[in-house]
Write a protein that holds these residues in place. Structure first.
Motif, PDB file in Angstrom:
ATOM      1  N   GLU A  73      92.648  19.991 -18.418  1.00 15.80           N
ATOM      2  CA  GLU A  73      92.937  21.128 -17.545  1.00 15.80           C
ATOM      3  C   GLU A  73      93.482  20.615 -16.213  1.00 15.80           C
ATOM      4  O   GLU A  73      92.842  19.837 -15.523  1.00 15.80           O
ATOM      5  CB  GLU A  73      91.654  21.946 -17.326  1.00 15.80           C
ATOM      6  CG  GLU A  73      91.899  23.416 -17.022  1.00 15.80           C
ATOM      7  CD  GLU A  73      92.326  23.644 -15.577  1.00 15.80           C
ATOM      8  OE1 GLU A  73      93.365  24.318 -15.363  1.00 15.80           O
ATOM      9  OE2 GLU A  73      91.644  23.146 -14.666  1.00 15.80           O
ATOM     10  N   LYS A  74      94.677  21.054 -15.845  1.00 18.72           N
ATOM     11  CA  LYS A  74      95.421  20.453 -14.740  1.00 18.72           C
ATOM     12  C   LYS A  74      94.696  20.560 -13.403  1.00 18.72           C
ATOM     13  O   LYS A  74      94.616  19.593 -12.634  1.00 18.72           O
ATOM     14  CB  LYS A  74      96.809  21.113 -14.624  1.00 18.72           C
ATOM     15  CG  LYS A  74      97.700  20.927 -15.848  1.00 18.72           C
ATOM     16  CD  LYS A  74      98.078  19.463 -16.050  1.00 18.72           C
ATOM     17  CE  LYS A  74      99.059  19.322 -17.205  1.00 18.72           C
ATOM     18  NZ  LYS A  74      99.389  17.897 -17.470  1.00 18.72           N
ATOM     19  N   ARG A  75      94.168  21.742 -13.092  1.00 19.15           N
ATOM     20  CA  ARG A  75      93.532  21.918 -11.781  1.00 19.15           C
ATOM     21  C   ARG A  75      92.275  21.067 -11.667  1.00 19.15           C
ATOM     22  O   ARG A  75      91.998  20.496 -10.603  1.00 19.15           O
ATOM     23  CB  ARG A  75      93.210  23.392 -11.559  1.00 19.15           C
ATOM     24  CG  ARG A  75      94.424  24.282 -11.405  1.00 19.15           C
ATOM     25  CD  ARG A  75      94.018  25.706 -11.129  1.00 19.15           C
ATOM     26  NE  ARG A  75      93.151  26.227 -12.184  1.00 19.15           N
ATOM     27  CZ  ARG A  75      92.475  27.370 -12.100  1.00 19.15           C
ATOM     28  NH1 ARG A  75      92.547  28.093 -10.993  1.00 19.15           N
ATOM     29  NH2 ARG A  75      91.725  27.784 -13.102  1.00 19.15           N
ATOM     30  N   ILE A  78      93.295  17.439 -11.025  1.00 19.65           N
ATOM     31  CA  ILE A  78      93.703  17.226  -9.633  1.00 19.65           C
ATOM     32  C   ILE A  78      92.476  17.131  -8.735  1.00 19.65           C
ATOM     33  O   ILE A  78      92.382  16.249  -7.865  1.00 19.65           O
ATOM     34  CB  ILE A  78      94.642  18.357  -9.169  1.00 19.65           C
ATOM     35  CG1 ILE A  78      95.992  18.254  -9.899  1.00 19.65           C
ATOM     36  CG2 ILE A  78      94.843  18.309  -7.660  1.00 19.65           C
ATOM     37  CD1 ILE A  78      96.898  19.443  -9.672  1.00 19.65           C
ATOM     38  N   SER A  97      95.372  12.907 -16.502  1.00 20.63           N
ATOM     39  CA  SER A  97      95.554  14.319 -16.811  1.00 20.63           C
ATOM     40  C   SER A  97      96.242  14.481 -18.164  1.00 20.63           C
ATOM     41  O   SER A  97      97.467  14.618 -18.257  1.00 20.63           O
ATOM     42  CB  SER A  97      96.382  14.999 -15.706  1.00 20.63           C
ATOM     43  OG  SER A  97      96.551  16.368 -15.979  1.00 20.63           O
ATOM     44  N   GLU A  98      95.457  14.429 -19.203  1.00 17.49           N
ATOM     45  CA  GLU A  98      95.959  14.646 -20.565  1.00 17.49           C
ATOM     46  C   GLU A  98      94.784  14.892 -21.495  1.00 17.49           C
ATOM     47  O   GLU A  98      93.620  14.814 -21.092  1.00 17.49           O
ATOM     48  CB  GLU A  98      96.787  13.461 -21.038  1.00 17.49           C
ATOM     49  CG  GLU A  98      96.027  12.151 -21.163  1.00 17.49           C
ATOM     50  CD  GLU A  98      96.928  11.025 -21.640  1.00 17.49           C
ATOM     51  OE1 GLU A  98      97.524  11.166 -22.721  1.00 17.49           O
ATOM     52  OE2 GLU A  98      97.035  10.002 -20.920  1.00 17.49           O
TER      53      GLU A  98
END
Length: 260
Positions: A73-75, A78, A97-98
């Motif tokens: 999940e990208k957020r 981060i 991020s994967e």
């Protein structure tokens, strides 16, 4: 441990923001991050790292280890990167991020990890939230048990460990699939909310032997007989009364028990 309205969770040596993460810092992650055996590990992967809480916890204890947090999940990825960057171990923590599956399939990662740790999305066939990110964090649609175990097996060195927390009602399935893939159960601990509650979670450590054995591990450990309570009694006025065992596990991290 302390919290603010901005979702900052403060520990003795670091702090975590989880305001944009679907999965907030919770008891499961705190238990697993403090219980996991990472002594001597040089390379550790936190599979499905969310805000990065477990990655930071193990980085604190494994002072020479490189720690990789893998988050789809990208957020959340981060925010995990931001939390890691502010920690004392920013040079040793890498947030990727994967998907766990994609990370494990990369040749440079195969067979290079001493330990994999996961507080995975373990709900299966349960009602879902309108929030897709929350569903990704809690339900196993994007990371099934089979995918998690196969990914851990690809990442681990022979005799490396898989350590995770898992629901009791799916414990037998976990045992059978781990045994089939060549993981041998080394230690387990049932978790219950208090002595007045039943066991609902199981923490376990599995060692990769690559020798399938469907009978050896299934009869020696019972999470109902080997269990700890998070709280020693029912809450008084909503205030947790934590057990001595829980405090002992978390003492290296908790900033203020009275404020937790």
């Amino acid at each position: 441990m302390g919290k603010s309205g901005n979702r900052i969770v403060r520990f003795q040596q670091f702090e975590i923001r989880d305001d944009v993460c679907a999965m907030k810092v919770g008891t499961d992650a705190l238990l697993l991050g403090s219980w996991a055996d990472i002594e001597g590990a040089g390379k550790i992967a936190d599979l499905g790292c969310g805000s990065g809480i477990i990655a930071l916890m193990v980085a604190q204890r494994a002072s020479n280890a490189k720690v990789y947090g893998v988050e789809l999940e990208k957020r959340a990825a981060i925010q995990a990167q931001q939390n890691a960057a502010k920690s004392p171990w920013s040079n040793r923590i890498h947030i990727v991020s994967e998907s766990v599956q994609s990370f494990s399939e990369q040749g440079e990662n195969a067979g290079t990890f001493d330990a994999t740790i996961s507080n995975p999305p373990y709900f299966h066939g349960k009602p879902k939230s309108p929030d897709p990110a929350r569903n990704m964090a809690r339900h196993d649609d994007t990371l099934s048990l089979s995918a998690l175990l196969q990914s851990a097996k690809r990442l681990l060195k022979l005799n490396g460990t898989l350590q995770l927390i898992w629901p009791l009602d799916r414990w037998e399935m976990l045992q059978e699939r781990c045994a089939y893939l060549g993981f041998r159960l080394e230690e387990g601990l049932g978790i219950k909310g208090s002595d007045q509650h039943s066991v609902t979670r199981v923490m376990s450590r599995w060692r990769l032997t690559n020798e399938p054995d469907l009978n050896s591990d299934l009869k020696f450990f019972s999470p109902l007989q080997h269990a700890m309570a998070v709280e020693k009694s029912l809450r008084k006025g909503g205030t947790p009364q934590f057990s001595a065992e829980y405090k002992n596990l978390l003492n290296p991290y908790i900033l203020d028990w009275n404020g937790s």
